[in-house]
Design a protein around this motif. Structure first.
Motif: not given
Length: 303
Positions: A221-233
């Motif tokens: 029932h949950g939703t998955e996501s991904v946290l992403v960090r970059s110097a070129e967002p």
């Protein structure tokens, strides 16, 4: 004898209101089962039906294969905490437990043991009416443990407890289940249930919504996501959108849905975009619970 709670078609009406609606479930030994639902969902009524405090309109519910009223020595079969304040305020903690014990043929030694188990040995001579809510919860848990029962039920047991007390009861519940007991715990604290329960029963408006392992519940029932960090967002965002991702911004980071961490990493590597963080995230138990029971809330906040 099976040490479980079993409900089959359990229904309870109060006039034209259906509090419990055709519930069928089994609470198994060896694990902590979290009993979840919005206010008015029927959790407390269901617990009262298990303990014979209310009679079902239809269906059956048994503890260790028998109706509560048919149990021989019920204190030795099931222990329960439904209302921590249901104690004569003029009695000391020790005398309250002794009165409960004597009705079940339990000796004074056991009273002293459970007072020690719940951390009230030093205040055994204090009147219950002077106790804080947290201390009253501990006293109620002690009463539930008196008969050393294989089946235990607790309704909102962490109310009023400080962080140390919450950790204590979390450990207690898990230890009791690890001993092979059946443990059913109702709570509104989703963060605590996520740490305590291995299985979930979720109800709304008296009906069963989910009966599942907690990991399966979150995965299904949950939703998955991904946290992403970059110097070129900005460049990364354009790349991910072209690949079909949904994006949200969060404190110098992107929250990405519809792509896995592996897929994001491959796309970024192929384009020469360096990533400083790539962290898969899953919705919390609270998030999933709120989304799943949104239509079953009896008293909601107007939009």
């Amino acid at each position: 004898m099976s040490k479980r709670i079993e409900a089959r078609g359990l229904t309870k009406r109060y006039g034209d209101k259906i509090a419990v609606d055709d519930l069928t479930f089994s609470v198994e030994p060896g694990r902590v089962t979290g009993f979840l639902g919005p206010n008015g969902a029927g959790k407390s009524t269901t617990m009262r039906l298990v303990l014979g405090l209310d009679s079902p309109t239809a269906g059956t519910v048994t503890v260790s294969g028998r109706r509560y009223a048919d149990l021989v020595g019920p204190a030795h079969a099931v222990g329960a905490l439904l209302d921590a304040r249901a104690v004569h305020p003029g009695r000391t903690a020790a005398n309250h437990l002794l009165a409960v014990a004597q009705t079940a043929g339990i000796g004074r030694k056991r009273v002293d043991e459970v007072l020690g188990e719940v951390g009230l040995a030093n205040v055994a001579g204090r009147r219950a009416g002077t106790f804080s809510l947290g201390m009253s919860q501990r006293l109620g848990i002690a009463a539930a443990l008196l008969g050393d029962p294989p089946v235990l039920m607790f309704d909102e047991p962490v109310n009023g407890l400080d962080p140390e007390g919450i950790r204590w009861i979390r450990t207690l519940m898990r230890d009791l289940a690890a001993e092979g007991r059946t443990v059913l715990v109702s709570s509104h604290l989703m963060s605590e249930m996520a740490l305590t329960a291995q299985h979930l029963l979720v109800i709304g408006r008296g009906r069963l919504i989910a009966d599942t392992d907690i990991e399966d519940f979150l995965r299904t029932h949950g939703t998955e996501s991904v946290l992403v960090r970059s110097a070129e967002p900005d460049r990364l965002a354009r790349l991910l959108r072209r690949a079909g991702a949904d994006l949200e911004s969060e404190v110098d980071a992107l929250v990405v849905s519809r792509l896995t961490a592996r897929e994001i990493g491959k796309l970024a590597a192929a384009e020469g975009i360096a990533l400083s963080e790539l962290h898969p995230r899953r919705g919390s138990l609270e998030d999933v619970f709120m989304a799943l029971t949104n239509d079953a809330v009896e008293y909601g906040v107007p939009a």
